[in-house]
Design a protein around this motif. Structure first.
Motif, short mmCIF file in Angstrom:
data_model
loop_
_atom_site.label_atom_id
_atom_site.label_comp_id
_atom_site.label_asym_id
_atom_site.label_seq_id
_atom_site.Cartn_x
_atom_site.Cartn_y
_atom_site.Cartn_z
N ARG A 50 -24.04 -12.36 -87.52
CA ARG A 50 -23.75 -13.41 -86.81
C ARG A 50 -22.63 -13.22 -85.73
N ILE A 51 -22.74 -13.96 -84.55
CA ILE A 51 -21.96 -13.63 -83.22
C ILE A 51 -21.55 -15.10 -83.15
N SER A 52 -19.97 -15.21 -83.17
CA SER A 52 -19.57 -16.50 -82.84
C SER A 52 -18.35 -16.33 -81.93
N LEU A 53 -18.23 -17.37 -80.91
CA LEU A 53 -17.28 -17.31 -79.79
C LEU A 53 -16.13 -18.42 -79.85
N GLY A 54 -15.18 -18.14 -79.09
CA GLY A 54 -14.16 -19.19 -79.20
C GLY A 54 -13.45 -19.16 -77.95
#
Length: 366
Positions: free
Chosen positions: A335-339
């Motif tokens: 899982r790759i998650s950005l912010g």
């Protein structure tokens, strides 16, 4: 020698705390009173708590007395599900805190894109006649957005309450409690740039859960325990800061396109569904997740293999299993998650590290 750049791409686990939030919390920590005390210092602390409550309640379009502060999303989920007696119904892709709240609850399947099967939901509502059903707004592993408005209409038609775990969606999607048609809503601070250790359960008018924590009169006797004053202030501060999610979505799309260009057999789980603008669940056939995580970490990239609250699990994700993805493929998912602080350079660093991963089979067979 300057420290090598790292790309933090695990925002769905915990977002970086906003500088404005830190400043607000530092000011709150200088207030010495307990919010339950009646002296001047206590009243000052109480004033800060209630101002934060009003700010969050206004954001969610509810009266301020409809918001109960908790220690986080897990406690709020448990209060929602265990605070109302009777049979329960949950989707198969819920957060582990929802699934663990009642292991005997009937479970609603999802389709191959990870969306709630509304026909099955309607059937189980008719068969089980649950007191409460829980459907998350957006999945924490795939980012797939769920049809909670339709689920609420089906639930209410048979007299069932609908609880929506909106922890991963709060701050990323625009919504209010009335918009969703939910009876209960869970939100948390540390996914949107607030501090960890504080969340809230939001209730529609006329609902009051049976308290799980007793021994004090805090939160209108719905949840005993001294309020986390700095955390509550930080939560409210974070909720008022806007993020350019169009920019984040563009970065996410570039990451996905770049990953598929490097490895054409890579698959994005739930790609055909509406998703959060910051989330990618990437399956790379032949490379198990642990191999990828270690190699990426050594290259300066932080990602995960699923929910951080369930990171000690052995075996593939229950979310991907519910979507019908075979175990040997699910074990290849990261899982790759950005912010809010993600930059182009972070995407570049990920793509370079991803391209350098070994093109060989990992230990994926059962």
């Amino acid at each position: 020698m300057p420290e090598r750049r790292r790309a933090y791409l695990d925002w769905n686990a915990t977002a970086r705390v906003r500088p404005e939030v830190v400043a607000a919390m530092v000011e709150a920590m200088a207030v010495p009173g307990n919010p339950s005390s009646i002296h001047r210092e206590g009243r000052a602390a109480r004033s800060l708590v209630e101002a934060a409550r009003r700010r969050l309640a206004e954001r969610l379009a509810v009266a301020s007395d409809r918001l109960i502060f908790t220690s986080g999303g897990t406690e709020a989920n448990h209060l929602a599900l265990l605070g109302f007696p009777g049979p329960r119904l949950v989707s198969t892709i819920e957060h582990p805190s929802v699934l663990a709240a009642d292991s005997e609850a009937a479970r609603v399947p999802v389709d191959v894109e990870g969306r709630l099967d509304l026909a099955a939901f309607a059937r189980l509502l008719a068969e089980r006649r649950p007191a409460i059903a829980s459907v998350m707004l957006a999945n924490n592993e795939t980012g797939v957005i769920q049809p909670v408005v339709e689920a609420g209409q089906l639930a209410h038609a048979v007299g069932c309450l609908l609880h929506v775990d909106a922890v991963q969606a709060f701050g990323k999607l625009p919504f209010t409690l009335p918009d969703l048609g939910a009876d209960l809503l869970t939100v948390s601070a540390h996914k949107l740039g607030g501090p960890p250790g504080v969340g809230a359960l939001v209730l529609r008018e006329g609902l009051d859960p049976i308290p799980l924590q007793r021994g004090g009169g805090q939160e209108q006797r719905r949840r005993a325990g001294t309020e986390n004053l700095p955390g509550i202030v930080g939560f409210a501060a974070a909720s008022g800061i806007e993020t350019d999610w169009h920019r984040i979505r563009a970065l996410r799309d570039r990451l996905e396109a770049g990953a598929r260009a490097v490895r054409p057999d890579a698959v994005v789980a739930g790609a055909a569904a509406d998703r959060l603008p910051n989330t990618t669940c990437l399956l790379t056939p032949g490379l198990d997740a642990s191999t990828q995580l270690m190699a990426l970490d050594l290259a300066g990239v932080a990602v995960s293999s699923g929910s951080a609250c369930f990171s000690g699990k052995v075996g593939p994700s229950h979310v991907l299993a519910a979507m019908g993805i075979p175990p040997e493929r699910a074990r290849c998912a990261i899982r790759i998650s950005l912010g809010w602080a993600t930059e182009d350079a972070d995407i570049d660093l990920f793509l370079a590290a991803y391209a350098a991963l070994p093109h060989r089979r990992g230990v994926t067979e059962t």
